[in-house]
Design a protein around this motif. Structure first.
Motif, PDB file in Angstrom:
ATOM      1  N   GLY A   1      -2.313   1.556   0.618  1.00  0.00           N
ATOM      2  CA  GLY A   1      -1.554   1.553   1.858  1.00  0.00           C
ATOM      3  C   GLY A   1      -0.068   1.502   1.553  1.00  0.00           C
ATOM      4  O   GLY A   1       0.340   1.384   0.389  1.00  0.00           O
TER       5      GLY A   1
ATOM      6  N   TRP B   1       0.913  -1.536  12.117  1.00  0.00           N
ATOM      7  CA  TRP B   1       0.471  -2.117  10.842  1.00  0.00           C
ATOM      8  C   TRP B   1      -0.694  -1.350  10.230  1.00  0.00           C
ATOM      9  O   TRP B   1      -1.027  -1.564   9.052  1.00  0.00           O
ATOM     10  CB  TRP B   1       0.071  -3.573  11.041  1.00  0.00           C
ATOM     11  CG  TRP B   1       1.243  -4.497  11.155  1.00  0.00           C
ATOM     12  CD1 TRP B   1       1.719  -5.081  12.290  1.00  0.00           C
ATOM     13  CD2 TRP B   1       2.096  -4.942  10.086  1.00  0.00           C
ATOM     14  NE1 TRP B   1       2.821  -5.858  12.007  1.00  0.00           N
ATOM     15  CE2 TRP B   1       3.072  -5.791  10.668  1.00  0.00           C
ATOM     16  CE3 TRP B   1       2.133  -4.706   8.716  1.00  0.00           C
ATOM     17  CZ2 TRP B   1       4.068  -6.398   9.903  1.00  0.00           C
ATOM     18  CZ3 TRP B   1       3.128  -5.310   7.949  1.00  0.00           C
ATOM     19  CH2 TRP B   1       4.073  -6.142   8.546  1.00  0.00           C
ATOM     20  N   LYS B   2      -1.333  -0.465  10.979  1.00  0.00           N
ATOM     21  CA  LYS B   2      -2.440   0.305  10.417  1.00  0.00           C
ATOM     22  C   LYS B   2      -1.937   1.193   9.280  1.00  0.00           C
ATOM     23  O   LYS B   2      -0.875   1.807   9.387  1.00  0.00           O
ATOM     24  CB  LYS B   2      -3.100   1.155  11.500  1.00  0.00           C
ATOM     25  CG  LYS B   2      -3.880   0.345  12.523  1.00  0.00           C
ATOM     26  CD  LYS B   2      -4.556   1.237  13.552  1.00  0.00           C
ATOM     27  CE  LYS B   2      -5.372   0.407  14.538  1.00  0.00           C
ATOM     28  NZ  LYS B   2      -6.022   1.252  15.582  1.00  0.00           N
TER      29      LYS B   2
ATOM     30  N   HIS C   1      -1.015   0.006   6.441  1.00  0.00           N
ATOM     31  CA  HIS C   1      -0.065  -0.770   5.656  1.00  0.00           C
ATOM     32  C   HIS C   1      -0.757  -1.917   4.913  1.00  0.00           C
ATOM     33  O   HIS C   1      -1.850  -2.358   5.281  1.00  0.00           O
ATOM     34  CB  HIS C   1       1.038  -1.346   6.548  1.00  0.00           C
ATOM     35  CG  HIS C   1       2.060  -0.345   6.957  1.00  0.00           C
ATOM     36  ND1 HIS C   1       1.917   0.445   8.085  1.00  0.00           N
ATOM     37  CD2 HIS C   1       3.243   0.010   6.399  1.00  0.00           C
ATOM     38  CE1 HIS C   1       2.973   1.240   8.203  1.00  0.00           C
ATOM     39  NE2 HIS C   1       3.796   0.991   7.193  1.00  0.00           N
ATOM     40  N   ILE C   2      -0.086  -2.364   3.875  1.00  0.00           N
ATOM     41  CA  ILE C   2      -0.443  -3.588   3.163  1.00  0.00           C
ATOM     42  C   ILE C   2       0.620  -4.625   3.506  1.00  0.00           C
ATOM     43  O   ILE C   2       1.819  -4.354   3.381  1.00  0.00           O
ATOM     44  CB  ILE C   2      -0.471  -3.357   1.637  1.00  0.00           C
ATOM     45  CG1 ILE C   2      -1.549  -2.326   1.259  1.00  0.00           C
ATOM     46  CG2 ILE C   2      -0.701  -4.668   0.895  1.00  0.00           C
ATOM     47  CD1 ILE C   2      -1.461  -1.859  -0.186  1.00  0.00           C
ATOM     48  N   LEU C   3       0.202  -5.798   3.966  1.00  0.00           N
ATOM     49  CA  LEU C   3       1.146  -6.844   4.341  1.00  0.00           C
ATOM     50  C   LEU C   3       1.637  -7.585   3.103  1.00  0.00           C
ATOM     51  O   LEU C   3       0.841  -8.075   2.298  1.00  0.00           O
ATOM     52  CB  LEU C   3       0.473  -7.838   5.291  1.00  0.00           C
ATOM     53  CG  LEU C   3       1.280  -9.083   5.660  1.00  0.00           C
ATOM     54  CD1 LEU C   3       2.540  -8.720   6.431  1.00  0.00           C
ATOM     55  CD2 LEU C   3       0.421 -10.064   6.448  1.00  0.00           C
TER      56      LEU C   3
ATOM     57  N   VAL D   1      -2.235  -8.499  13.131  1.00  0.00           N
ATOM     58  CA  VAL D   1      -1.827  -7.929  11.848  1.00  0.00           C
ATOM     59  C   VAL D   1      -3.006  -7.847  10.879  1.00  0.00           C
ATOM     60  O   VAL D   1      -3.234  -6.810  10.233  1.00  0.00           O
ATOM     61  CB  VAL D   1      -0.674  -8.745  11.226  1.00  0.00           C
ATOM     62  CG1 VAL D   1      -0.335  -8.217   9.827  1.00  0.00           C
ATOM     63  CG2 VAL D   1       0.552  -8.696  12.118  1.00  0.00           C
TER      64      VAL D   1
ATOM     65  N   VAL E   1      -4.203  -4.291   8.853  1.00  0.00           N
ATOM     66  CA  VAL E   1      -3.774  -3.943   7.498  1.00  0.00           C
ATOM     67  C   VAL E   1      -4.966  -3.721   6.574  1.00  0.00           C
ATOM     68  O   VAL E   1      -6.086  -4.170   6.837  1.00  0.00           O
ATOM     69  CB  VAL E   1      -2.840  -5.026   6.904  1.00  0.00           C
ATOM     70  CG1 VAL E   1      -1.548  -5.107   7.700  1.00  0.00           C
ATOM     71  CG2 VAL E   1      -3.530  -6.383   6.835  1.00  0.00           C
ATOM     72  N   SER E   2      -4.688  -3.024   5.454  1.00  0.00           N
ATOM     73  CA  SER E   2      -5.732  -2.755   4.456  1.00  0.00           C
ATOM     74  C   SER E   2      -5.768  -3.802   3.360  1.00  0.00           C
ATOM     75  O   SER E   2      -6.677  -3.788   2.524  1.00  0.00           O
ATOM     76  CB  SER E   2      -5.511  -1.378   3.834  1.00  0.00           C
ATOM     77  OG  SER E   2      -4.240  -1.293   3.211  1.00  0.00           O
TER      78      SER E   2
ATOM     79  N   VAL F   1      -3.495  -7.724   1.740  1.00  0.00           N
ATOM     80  CA  VAL F   1      -2.373  -8.668   1.794  1.00  0.00           C
ATOM     81  C   VAL F   1      -1.946  -8.991   0.366  1.00  0.00           C
ATOM     82  O   VAL F   1      -2.781  -9.328  -0.484  1.00  0.00           O
ATOM     83  CB  VAL F   1      -2.760  -9.973   2.531  1.00  0.00           C
ATOM     84  CG1 VAL F   1      -1.562 -10.914   2.617  1.00  0.00           C
ATOM     85  CG2 VAL F   1      -3.307  -9.670   3.917  1.00  0.00           C
TER      86      VAL F   1
END
Length: 234
Positions: free
Chosen positions: A95, A133-134, A136-138, A164, A168-169, A171
Motif C-alpha cells: 500500500g 485511507w483505502k 494505504h498503510i498507516l 481507519v 488500511v492494508s 500498520v
C-alpha cells in the motif's frame, strides 16, 4: 505541534512527501559524525531524489539528555536492535504509506492542548476520511513526550472511530523513544485495533527515536517482515 499536519495537508492537495529526517538532531548530531543509518538514507535521498528500500538499523540510541557545549563529540548510548516485529497479521502486505505522530493525531480530535484544533481540522477536512485511507498503510510513531498508555489508547480509539483500521492494508509503528511504554503500546495496538488479520508491524526506525530512516509517502510500498525489508516500487 510537529509536521504531521503538514504532511496530511499536502496529501490533501495531491503532493507526495518524505517523512523525516530533522535538520538539527539528525544532520547536526552532536557526536563526531551523523549516525551511519541516518546518513545512509539522507545521502540516498539527496543524491537520487528517492528512497528505494528500508531495512532495520542494527542499533538504537538512547535519547540525549543534555545539549550543552560539553556534549559536542560525545556519542549517544547504543543498544542492539531486534528489527521489524510482526505483532499480528500476514507478514507481507502493500500500500501507499501515510500517517505521522500519534500525539498530533490525538490533537486532531481532542482540544486539550489546542482548543480550536479539532474544530479547524473538521472544518477543512484535514484528516483523511475512511475512504481515503483505502489502499494505504498507516504509519504511527510517538514523540519525545512519550504519551502515557492511556493517551495512546485514546489516540487509537479516535483512529478506530474514524474507520481507519477497517480501511488500511496494514500498520507500521515506530520504536518509542528509549523504548518507553513499548510493551504497553504493543498490547494496546492489538487490543484496540481488534482485527487479527490486519498486519501490524512494530519497532521501525522512523519518527522521534534514533536513528531514523526517511519514509516516502504516496509511493507504493511492499512490506516483507520475514525478509526484514520495505521496498518502494514506483
Amino acid at each position: 505541534m510537529d509536521t504531521t499536519i503538514n504532511h496530511l495537508m499536502l496529501h490533501k492537495v495531491g503532493l507526495n512527501t518524505f517523512y523525516g529526517q530533522v535538520f538539527l538532531p539528525d544532520i547536526c548530531e552532536l557526536s563526531q559524525e551523523m549516525h551511519p543509518y541516518t546518513r545512509k538514507y539522507f545521502e540516498e535521498l539527496i543524491s537520487t531524489g528517492t528512497i528505494k528500500e528500508i531495512a532495520p538499523s542494527d542499533v538504537w540510541y538512547e535519547e540525549r539528555k543534555s545539549f550543552a557545549p560539553d556534549q559536542v563529540g560525545k556519542p549517544l548510548i547504543a543498544h542492539p536492535n531486534y528489527g521489524f516485529e510482526l505483532l499480528q497479521g500476514y507478514p507481507v502486505f502493500s500500500g501507499k504509506i501515510l500517517g505521522g505522530c500519534i500525539d498530533s493525531m490525538y490533537d486532531f480530535f481532542n482540544g486539550e492542548r489546542y482548543e480550536d484544533m479539532p474544530i479547524l481540522c473538521e472544518k477543512y477536512h484535514l484528516f483523511p476520511d475512511a475512504e481515503d485511507w483505502k489502499g494505504h498503510i498507516l504509519l504511527l510513531e510517538s514523540s519525545e513526550e512519550k504519551p502515557s498508555p492511556e493517551k495512546y489508547r485514546q489516540s487509537l480509539e479516535y483512529l478506530k472511530e474514524r474507520g481507519v483500521f477497517e480501511a488500511v492494508s496494514g500498520v507500521l509503528v515506530g520504536k518509542p523513544m528509549d523504548e518507553t511504554y513499548a510493551q504497553e503500546y504493543r498490547q494496546l495496538l492489538i487490543q484496540i485495533i481488534n482485527k487479527p488479520d490486519l498486519p501490524v508491524v512494530f519497532n521501525l526506525n522512523f519518527g522521534h527515536s534514533m536513528p531514523r530512516c526517511i519514509i516516502p509517502f504516496g509511493i507504493e510500498a511492499v512490506v516483507d517482515v520475514e525478509a526484514q525489508i520495505i521496498r518502494f516500487t514506483d
